[in-house]
Write an enzyme that holds these catalytic residues in place. Structure first.
Site, PDB file in Angstrom:
ATOM      1  N   GLY A  11       0.803  -1.227   0.000  1.00  0.00           N
ATOM      2  CA  GLY A  11       0.000   0.000   0.000  1.00  0.00           C
ATOM      3  C   GLY A  11       0.826   1.263   0.000  1.00  0.00           C
ATOM      4  N   SER A  13       1.044   3.431  -2.855  1.00  0.00           N
ATOM      5  CA  SER A  13       0.699   4.325  -3.972  1.00  0.00           C
ATOM      6  C   SER A  13       0.347   5.710  -3.456  1.00  0.00           C
ATOM      7  CB  SER A  13      -0.472   3.747  -4.766  1.00  0.00           C
ATOM      8  OG  SER A  13      -1.486   3.297  -3.886  1.00  0.00           O
ATOM      9  N   ASP A  63      -3.463  -7.732  -4.206  1.00  0.00           N
ATOM     10  CA  ASP A  63      -4.400  -7.597  -3.085  1.00  0.00           C
ATOM     11  C   ASP A  63      -3.788  -8.254  -1.843  1.00  0.00           C
ATOM     12  OD1 ASP A  63      -6.441  -7.630  -1.259  1.00  0.00           O
ATOM     13  OD2 ASP A  63      -7.884  -8.669  -2.542  1.00  0.00           O
ATOM     14  N   ASN A  90       1.829  -2.308   5.547  1.00  0.00           N
ATOM     15  CA  ASN A  90       1.216  -0.984   5.730  1.00  0.00           C
ATOM     16  C   ASN A  90      -0.195  -0.878   5.156  1.00  0.00           C
ATOM     17  OD1 ASN A  90       1.338   2.155   5.902  1.00  0.00           O
ATOM     18  ND2 ASN A  90       0.996   1.735   3.728  1.00  0.00           N
ATOM     19  N   SER A 142      -2.034   1.001  14.854  1.00  0.00           N
ATOM     20  CA  SER A 142      -2.657   2.314  15.082  1.00  0.00           C
ATOM     21  C   SER A 142      -2.825   2.504  16.589  1.00  0.00           C
ATOM     22  CB  SER A 142      -4.041   2.353  14.422  1.00  0.00           C
ATOM     23  OG  SER A 142      -4.770   3.466  14.898  1.00  0.00           O
ATOM     24  N   TYR A 155     -11.830  -1.953  12.894  1.00  0.00           N
ATOM     25  CA  TYR A 155     -10.488  -1.389  12.678  1.00  0.00           C
ATOM     26  C   TYR A 155      -9.612  -1.587  13.929  1.00  0.00           C
ATOM     27  CZ  TYR A 155      -7.009   2.165  11.312  1.00  0.00           C
ATOM     28  OH  TYR A 155      -5.850   2.827  10.990  1.00  0.00           O
ATOM     29  N   ALA A 157      -9.931  -3.774  16.305  1.00  0.00           N
ATOM     30  CA  ALA A 157      -9.623  -5.200  16.491  1.00  0.00           C
ATOM     31  C   ALA A 157      -8.506  -5.630  15.534  1.00  0.00           C
ATOM     32  CB  ALA A 157     -10.875  -6.042  16.259  1.00  0.00           C
ATOM     33  N   LYS A 159      -6.141  -3.764  14.287  1.00  0.00           N
ATOM     34  CA  LYS A 159      -4.873  -3.140  14.667  1.00  0.00           C
ATOM     35  C   LYS A 159      -4.324  -3.718  15.980  1.00  0.00           C
ATOM     36  CE  LYS A 159      -4.624  -0.511  11.075  1.00  0.00           C
ATOM     37  NZ  LYS A 159      -3.575  -0.754  10.071  1.00  0.00           N
ATOM     38  N   ILE A 188      -2.663  11.070  11.430  1.00  0.00           N
ATOM     39  CA  ILE A 188      -1.696  11.429  10.384  1.00  0.00           C
ATOM     40  C   ILE A 188      -2.461  11.994   9.185  1.00  0.00           C
ATOM     41  CG2 ILE A 188       0.233  10.586   8.946  1.00  0.00           C
ATOM     42  CD1 ILE A 188       0.715  10.222  12.005  1.00  0.00           C
TER      43      ILE A 188
HETATM   44  P1  NAP Z   1      -4.406   5.616   2.569  1.00  0.00           P
HETATM   45  O1  NAP Z   1      -3.924   7.002   2.266  1.00  0.00           O
HETATM   46  O2  NAP Z   1      -5.870   5.324   2.449  1.00  0.00           O
HETATM   47  O3  NAP Z   1      -3.578   4.580   1.635  1.00  0.00           O
HETATM   48  C1  NAP Z   1      -3.851   3.214   1.716  1.00  0.00           C
HETATM   49  C2  NAP Z   1      -2.890   2.443   0.828  1.00  0.00           C
HETATM   50  O4  NAP Z   1      -3.179   1.041   0.979  1.00  0.00           O
HETATM   51  C3  NAP Z   1      -3.038   2.756  -0.662  1.00  0.00           C
HETATM   52  O5  NAP Z   1      -1.780   2.676  -1.270  1.00  0.00           O
HETATM   53  C4  NAP Z   1      -3.954   1.633  -1.150  1.00  0.00           C
HETATM   54  O6  NAP Z   1      -3.814   1.335  -2.535  1.00  0.00           O
HETATM   55  C5  NAP Z   1      -3.436   0.485  -0.302  1.00  0.00           C
HETATM   56  N1  NAP Z   1      -4.380  -0.622  -0.167  1.00  0.00           N
HETATM   57  C6  NAP Z   1      -5.653  -0.593   0.316  1.00  0.00           C
HETATM   58  N2  NAP Z   1      -6.188  -1.839   0.290  1.00  0.00           N
HETATM   59  C7  NAP Z   1      -5.228  -2.657  -0.221  1.00  0.00           C
HETATM   60  C8  NAP Z   1      -5.169  -4.046  -0.513  1.00  0.00           C
HETATM   61  N3  NAP Z   1      -6.196  -4.867  -0.285  1.00  0.00           N
HETATM   62  N4  NAP Z   1      -4.028  -4.551  -1.039  1.00  0.00           N
HETATM   63  C9  NAP Z   1      -2.969  -3.746  -1.284  1.00  0.00           C
HETATM   64  N5  NAP Z   1      -2.956  -2.430  -1.021  1.00  0.00           N
HETATM   65  C10 NAP Z   1      -4.078  -1.891  -0.514  1.00  0.00           C
HETATM   66  O7  NAP Z   1      -4.019   5.170   4.037  1.00  0.00           O
HETATM   67  P2  NAP Z   1      -2.905   5.764   5.049  1.00  0.00           P
HETATM   68  O8  NAP Z   1      -3.547   6.829   5.845  1.00  0.00           O
HETATM   69  O9  NAP Z   1      -1.656   6.045   4.324  1.00  0.00           O
HETATM   70  O10 NAP Z   1      -2.719   4.507   6.035  1.00  0.00           O
HETATM   71  C11 NAP Z   1      -1.670   3.566   5.844  1.00  0.00           C
HETATM   72  C12 NAP Z   1      -1.665   2.618   7.037  1.00  0.00           C
HETATM   73  O11 NAP Z   1      -1.486   3.360   8.243  1.00  0.00           O
HETATM   74  C13 NAP Z   1      -2.992   1.850   7.211  1.00  0.00           C
HETATM   75  O12 NAP Z   1      -2.725   0.544   7.647  1.00  0.00           O
HETATM   76  C14 NAP Z   1      -3.704   2.648   8.281  1.00  0.00           C
HETATM   77  O13 NAP Z   1      -4.619   1.854   8.991  1.00  0.00           O
HETATM   78  C15 NAP Z   1      -2.530   3.066   9.152  1.00  0.00           C
HETATM   79  N6  NAP Z   1      -2.826   4.249   9.971  1.00  0.00           N
HETATM   80  C16 NAP Z   1      -3.157   5.448   9.411  1.00  0.00           C
HETATM   81  C17 NAP Z   1      -3.430   6.538  10.237  1.00  0.00           C
HETATM   82  C18 NAP Z   1      -3.773   7.902   9.684  1.00  0.00           C
HETATM   83  O14 NAP Z   1      -4.073   8.786  10.493  1.00  0.00           O
HETATM   84  N7  NAP Z   1      -3.739   8.128   8.389  1.00  0.00           N
HETATM   85  C19 NAP Z   1      -3.401   6.379  11.619  1.00  0.00           C
HETATM   86  C20 NAP Z   1      -3.075   5.140  12.153  1.00  0.00           C
HETATM   87  C21 NAP Z   1      -2.788   4.084  11.319  1.00  0.00           C
HETATM   88  P3  NAP Z   1      -4.729   2.099  -3.663  1.00  0.00           P
HETATM   89  O15 NAP Z   1      -4.147   3.485  -3.815  1.00  0.00           O
HETATM   90  O16 NAP Z   1      -4.553   1.294  -4.916  1.00  0.00           O
HETATM   91  O17 NAP Z   1      -6.120   2.102  -3.135  1.00  0.00           O
END
Ligand code: NAP
Length: 247
Positions: A11, A13, A63, A90, A142, A155, A157, A159, A188
């Site tokens: 993930g 991109s 996936d 991630n 998280s 979510y 559960a 994490k 974030i």
């Molecule tokens: P994001 O901006 O929504 O990006 C999610 C990424 O995961 C994208 O690259 C997406 O690909 C990819 N993805 C989603 N489903 C997938 C799958 N089944 N197989 C492969 N790739 C997949 O999320 P983010 O905020 O960067 O979060 C990244 C991680 O940090 C997550 O695990 C999230 O739970 C954790 N996190 C985030 C925060 C926050 O505040 N943002 C806080 C705590 C934890 P596509 O672009 O192709 O959809």
């Protein structure tokens, strides 16, 4: 700090994964990354990483929740890069709603994408880590996995499950010099949090001791530490990257 290493990030991109890929490339690591559907973004990012940092970078549409796809991916990354030194689990999604309204589909999607994916990829990379007698696995949990959160039972559960998985893997693989740690980001600034309304964002930032949301770079810096030899004696830990939101 990671010259000549190969890092596989799920993930990447956009969001946090993208920030990690950039910082790791800047530090000399080759980058294999995955995405779910953002084909054009991923192709452009692949080019950007190669041209800006002079490292090898390949994006794979895979996936993370699919067990067989993870095996195929890990084999392909080893064929393309020669090895895998660092794995960052991630990829993640949210499907927030109160338990009363949560469907089985919403539960399964979040558990499979966030937690099962971590099992899938870790298992798929295991052979390479054991052969190398080295490896660093970083699981993106998280703070919500530590504290729980109303409206996020699925979510939270997933994490919390990642933290239990991290500790177990650290115990199983420590004797083989394979380390496994988790990062628990707080709030974030990414597309995942961009949909929150202004009031919620304001309340979040007011309650954070450092008085701001985190950047993807804040999380990437912690990952760089856990991936590098600077953390050679650290395994089974969860680092909260949350501006002091959770202590
Ligand atoms: P994001 O901006 O929504 O990006 C999610 C990424 O995961 C994208 O690259 C997406 O690909 C990819 N993805 C989603 N489903 C997938 C799958 N089944 N197989 C492969 N790739 C997949 O999320 P983010 O905020 O960067 O979060 C990244 C991680 O940090 C997550 O695990 C999230 O739970 C954790 N996190 C985030 C925060 C926050 O505040 N943002 C806080 C705590 C934890 P596509 O672009 O192709 O959809």
């Amino acid at each position: 700090m990671l010259k000549g290493k190969t890092t596989l990030i799920t993930g990447a991109s956009r969001g946090i994964g993208k920030g990690i890929a950039e910082l790791f490339a800047k530090n000399g690591s080759n980058i294999a990354f995955t995405f779910a559907s953002s084909v054009e973004k991923a192709r452009a990012f692949e080019q950007e990483l190669q041209q800006t940092y002079g490292i090898k970078a390949i994006g794979y549409q895979s996936d993370a929740s699919d067990f067989n796809a993870a095996q195929i991916l890990a084999d392909q990354v080893v064929a393309d890069f020669g090895t895998i030194d660092v794995l960052i689990n991630n990829a993640g999604i949210t499907k927030d709603t109160l338990l009363m309204r949560m469907s089985e589909e919403q539960w399964d999607a979040v558990i499979n994408t966030n937690l099962k994916s971590t099992f899938n990829l870790t298992k798929a990379c295991l052979k390479t880590f054991l052969k190398n007698r080295a490896g660093s696995i970083i699981n993106m949990s998280s703070v919500v996995g530590v504290t729980g959160n109303a409206g996020q039972a699925n979510y939270a559960a997933s994490k919390a499950g990642m933290i239990g998985f991290t500790k177990s893997v650290a115990k199983e693989l420590g004797s083989r010099n394979v380390r496994c740690n988790a990062i628990a980001p707080g709030f974030i600034e990414t597309e995942m949090t961009a949909t929150l309304d202004e009031g919620v964002r304001k309340t979040w930032t007011e309650t954070i001791p450092l008085k701001r949301g985190g950047s993807t770079e804040d999380v990437a810096n912690a990952c760089l530490f856990l991936a590098s030899e600077m953390s050679a004696y650290i395994t089974g830990q969860t680092i909260n990257v949350c501006g002091g939101m959770v202590m």
